[in-house]
Design a protein around this motif. Sequence first.
Motif, short mmCIF file in Angstrom:
data_model
loop_
_atom_site.label_atom_id
_atom_site.label_comp_id
_atom_site.label_asym_id
_atom_site.label_seq_id
_atom_site.Cartn_x
_atom_site.Cartn_y
_atom_site.Cartn_z
N ALA A 1 0.81 -1.21 0.00
CA ALA A 1 0.00 0.00 0.00
C ALA A 1 0.85 1.26 0.00
O ALA A 1 0.48 2.26 -0.62
N ASP A 2 1.99 1.23 0.70
CA ASP A 2 2.84 2.42 0.74
C ASP A 2 3.86 2.45 -0.39
O ASP A 2 4.67 3.38 -0.46
N GLY A 3 3.84 1.46 -1.26
CA GLY A 3 4.76 1.44 -2.39
C GLY A 3 6.19 1.17 -2.03
O GLY A 3 7.09 1.32 -2.87
N GLN A 4 6.45 0.71 -0.80
CA GLN A 4 7.83 0.53 -0.33
C GLN A 4 8.27 -0.93 -0.31
O GLN A 4 9.41 -1.22 0.04
N MET A 5 7.39 -1.85 -0.68
CA MET A 5 7.75 -3.27 -0.67
C MET A 5 6.98 -3.98 -1.78
O MET A 5 5.83 -3.64 -2.08
N GLY A 6 7.64 -4.95 -2.41
CA GLY A 6 6.99 -5.75 -3.45
C GLY A 6 6.96 -7.22 -3.06
O GLY A 6 7.85 -7.72 -2.35
N TRP A 7 5.92 -7.90 -3.53
CA TRP A 7 5.67 -9.29 -3.19
C TRP A 7 5.60 -10.08 -4.49
O TRP A 7 4.74 -9.82 -5.34
N ALA A 8 6.52 -11.03 -4.67
CA ALA A 8 6.61 -11.80 -5.91
C ALA A 8 6.38 -13.28 -5.65
O ALA A 8 6.70 -13.79 -4.56
N ASN A 9 5.86 -13.97 -6.65
CA ASN A 9 5.77 -15.42 -6.53
C ASN A 9 7.05 -16.06 -7.08
O ASN A 9 7.94 -15.38 -7.60
N SER A 10 7.14 -17.36 -6.99
CA SER A 10 8.37 -18.06 -7.37
C SER A 10 8.67 -17.92 -8.86
O SER A 10 9.84 -17.76 -9.25
N LEU A 11 7.63 -17.95 -9.70
CA LEU A 11 7.85 -17.83 -11.13
C LEU A 11 8.43 -16.46 -11.48
O LEU A 11 9.34 -16.36 -12.31
N ARG B 1 16.56 -4.19 0.25
CA ARG B 1 16.72 -5.42 1.03
C ARG B 1 15.88 -6.53 0.42
O ARG B 1 14.72 -6.33 0.08
N ILE B 2 16.52 -7.70 0.25
CA ILE B 2 15.80 -8.91 -0.12
C ILE B 2 15.48 -9.64 1.18
O ILE B 2 16.38 -10.06 1.90
N VAL B 3 14.22 -9.77 1.49
CA VAL B 3 13.83 -10.45 2.73
C VAL B 3 14.07 -11.94 2.54
O VAL B 3 13.58 -12.54 1.57
N MET B 4 14.81 -12.54 3.47
CA MET B 4 15.19 -13.95 3.37
C MET B 4 14.35 -14.79 4.33
O MET B 4 13.89 -14.31 5.37
N ALA B 5 14.18 -16.06 3.99
CA ALA B 5 13.49 -17.03 4.85
C ALA B 5 14.14 -18.39 4.61
O ALA B 5 14.13 -18.90 3.48
N GLY B 6 14.74 -18.94 5.65
CA GLY B 6 15.42 -20.22 5.51
C GLY B 6 16.59 -20.18 4.57
O GLY B 6 16.86 -21.17 3.88
N GLY B 7 17.27 -19.03 4.49
CA GLY B 7 18.41 -18.90 3.63
C GLY B 7 18.08 -18.65 2.17
O GLY B 7 18.99 -18.58 1.33
N LYS B 8 16.79 -18.46 1.85
CA LYS B 8 16.38 -18.21 0.48
C LYS B 8 15.52 -16.94 0.42
O LYS B 8 14.90 -16.56 1.41
N PRO B 9 15.47 -16.30 -0.76
CA PRO B 9 14.58 -15.14 -0.90
C PRO B 9 13.13 -15.53 -0.61
O PRO B 9 12.62 -16.53 -1.15
N SER B 10 12.49 -14.78 0.26
CA SER B 10 11.14 -15.13 0.69
C SER B 10 10.07 -14.72 -0.33
O SER B 10 8.93 -15.19 -0.27
N GLY B 11 10.43 -13.81 -1.23
CA GLY B 11 9.45 -13.25 -2.16
C GLY B 11 9.16 -11.79 -1.92
O GLY B 11 8.44 -11.14 -2.68
N LEU B 12 9.75 -11.21 -0.84
CA LEU B 12 9.56 -9.80 -0.51
C LEU B 12 10.83 -9.02 -0.83
O LEU B 12 11.94 -9.45 -0.51
N PHE B 13 10.63 -7.86 -1.44
CA PHE B 13 11.74 -6.99 -1.85
C PHE B 13 11.41 -5.58 -1.38
O PHE B 13 10.35 -5.03 -1.72
N ALA B 14 12.32 -4.99 -0.60
CA ALA B 14 12.07 -3.68 0.00
C ALA B 14 12.98 -2.62 -0.61
O ALA B 14 14.12 -2.90 -0.99
N GLY B 15 12.47 -1.39 -0.64
CA GLY B 15 13.28 -0.26 -1.10
C GLY B 15 13.74 -0.44 -2.53
O GLY B 15 13.00 -0.86 -3.42
#
Length: 583
Positions: free
Chosen positions: A181-191, A209-223
């Motif tokens: 909503a604030d345009g500061q983060m994006g949410w992507a699927n695996s494809l 920042r690439i948000v990580m989960a379990g050592g892998k990109p979680s699908g969230l990208f900030a800034g």
Amino acid sequence: MSLSPAARYWGAALGLALLLTASPAPARKKPKQDDAPPPTSGLIDNVNGLAVGADGRLAHFTGLLIDRDGRVERRLTEGEKRPDRLAYRLDAKGRTLIPSFVDAHTEVIATGIARMTLDLSDTRSLAQAQAKIAAHARDNGGRKWILGRGWDPARWDDAPLPTAADLDAVAADIPVWLESADGQMGWANSLAMRQAGITAASKAPAGGRIVMAGGKPSGLFAGTAMELIGRIVPPPAPKDRDIALDKAQPLFLAAGIGTVADMGTGIHDWQSYRRAGDRGALRLRIIGYADGIDAMATIAGPAPTPWLYDDRLRLTGVHFAIDGGLSTRTAWLKAPYADAPGEKGMARIDSTRLRNQMSRAAMDGFQIALSAHGDAAVDEALYAIAELAATYEGDRRWRIEGAELVDPADRAALAQRGALLTVRPGQLAEDGAVLLRRLGNERALLPLSGLSAGGNRLALGGWAAGGVPSPFVAIAAAMSRADATGEPFGGLPPAGEQLRFEQAFAAATRDAAFALQGEKRVGALEPGQWADFLLIDRDISIASPAEIAQTRPAEHWLGGKRVWSAQEGASSAAKESSGPPQQ
């Protein structure tokens, strides 16, 4: 007996004299009323007129005289004689008339694009978002991407941040990219991540920042890391941008907004505005702030553009984002978030680069707007302004956008630098409880009264990039620090940070126009300004905040012409009347 030639001569002369004596003198022609020049002024009469004066006090008037060009000729008070001859007269039947609102921070094209893509702004849980995404994928099978905006994890009942796996569960066979909503983060699927080449080894650019989960990109990208996916997303075609502008303009007009500051204007946005202006379809007054130095130079060259299309369009400044937003925890704080002790947010641009680019813009006379939401970002903005102000003197009108969290130690510096603050009090009504959860009760969230009392001029912005927030709700929230139902009682902490009506009203009109260098043209309905005004359904000067929040425009006029009415709806914004009705 024949007459001599002399007798015949004098006889003829005597006859002519008698004839002339007997003939009546030509009548002196009296001017007809129809020969007077036709009247050119129009009058909106019998109004409860409200506007904020230069002294900050509320001015009252009962009539508005408008010249042939659509500018205010003068305001008329009760008992003042009205002109005898008028091009038209509208009896407003006692309705309240106020200046059109000025939105000091928005994104026009993005607002329209959001109406053409998936809108998640009304979702209140991850499950609701997934359901909408699945339905959108099912109903738009021919699309190559699913694009959208508006998701806000802060509104999802304390749910953890979403992941690519959450998207894969409902849309795995088409790339998905959804901005917050604030345009500061994006949410992507695996494809989408695979197509962008994102792996566990991928590095985020500076300010991202690439948000990580379990050592892998979680699908969230900030800034700035959002560009890792954004660079492969198909951009809107020119015709799509034009459609987006056509969709956005009625939304602003219906909300009572006549002038906007378009933050982050790109060259493709600008070209869309120019095309609309060329075909006579530009209704809003759009003051652009370029999306960085490159866009600034491409659009305007060595100086801000002149006003175009009867003051409907101008590029006056450049916008730099120092940090992100509180909702996605991308705002840059001095102390950790209360609900995420290990996080402080981050800066999106380093200090040296920020100052160099600000200097480049200031050198050519562009106004500078710095988005700074967290207290560390506000601190950075102040230091940068202080350094540049020592070199670039004069009426610079340095702007700070957001300022939800300001260190009390910085309030004096804000006033000293003369920084103009664009704030979003409507956020208190929408997300106040969420923001308190992010920051805790100890930190002063959006201390409006303290900032205003310190000498800072405030402007209200909607930060629209989807729906257009109501300025009436923003005014009410600034006065009460509560939502539309009046909760919490007494307003959000800290106590005593409410604005008076005159202050909040000025921040949405006169002071907002000053912030974007348009005070000679709009904002106060003073002689020489454009006759941009609203007729509304109540007297907001004597209404409670809850009543103000419920206020609705009945008519919207720009340049002395009605461009929207509640009776005709948004369709009236698609055409401009040749003149106001004579009543």
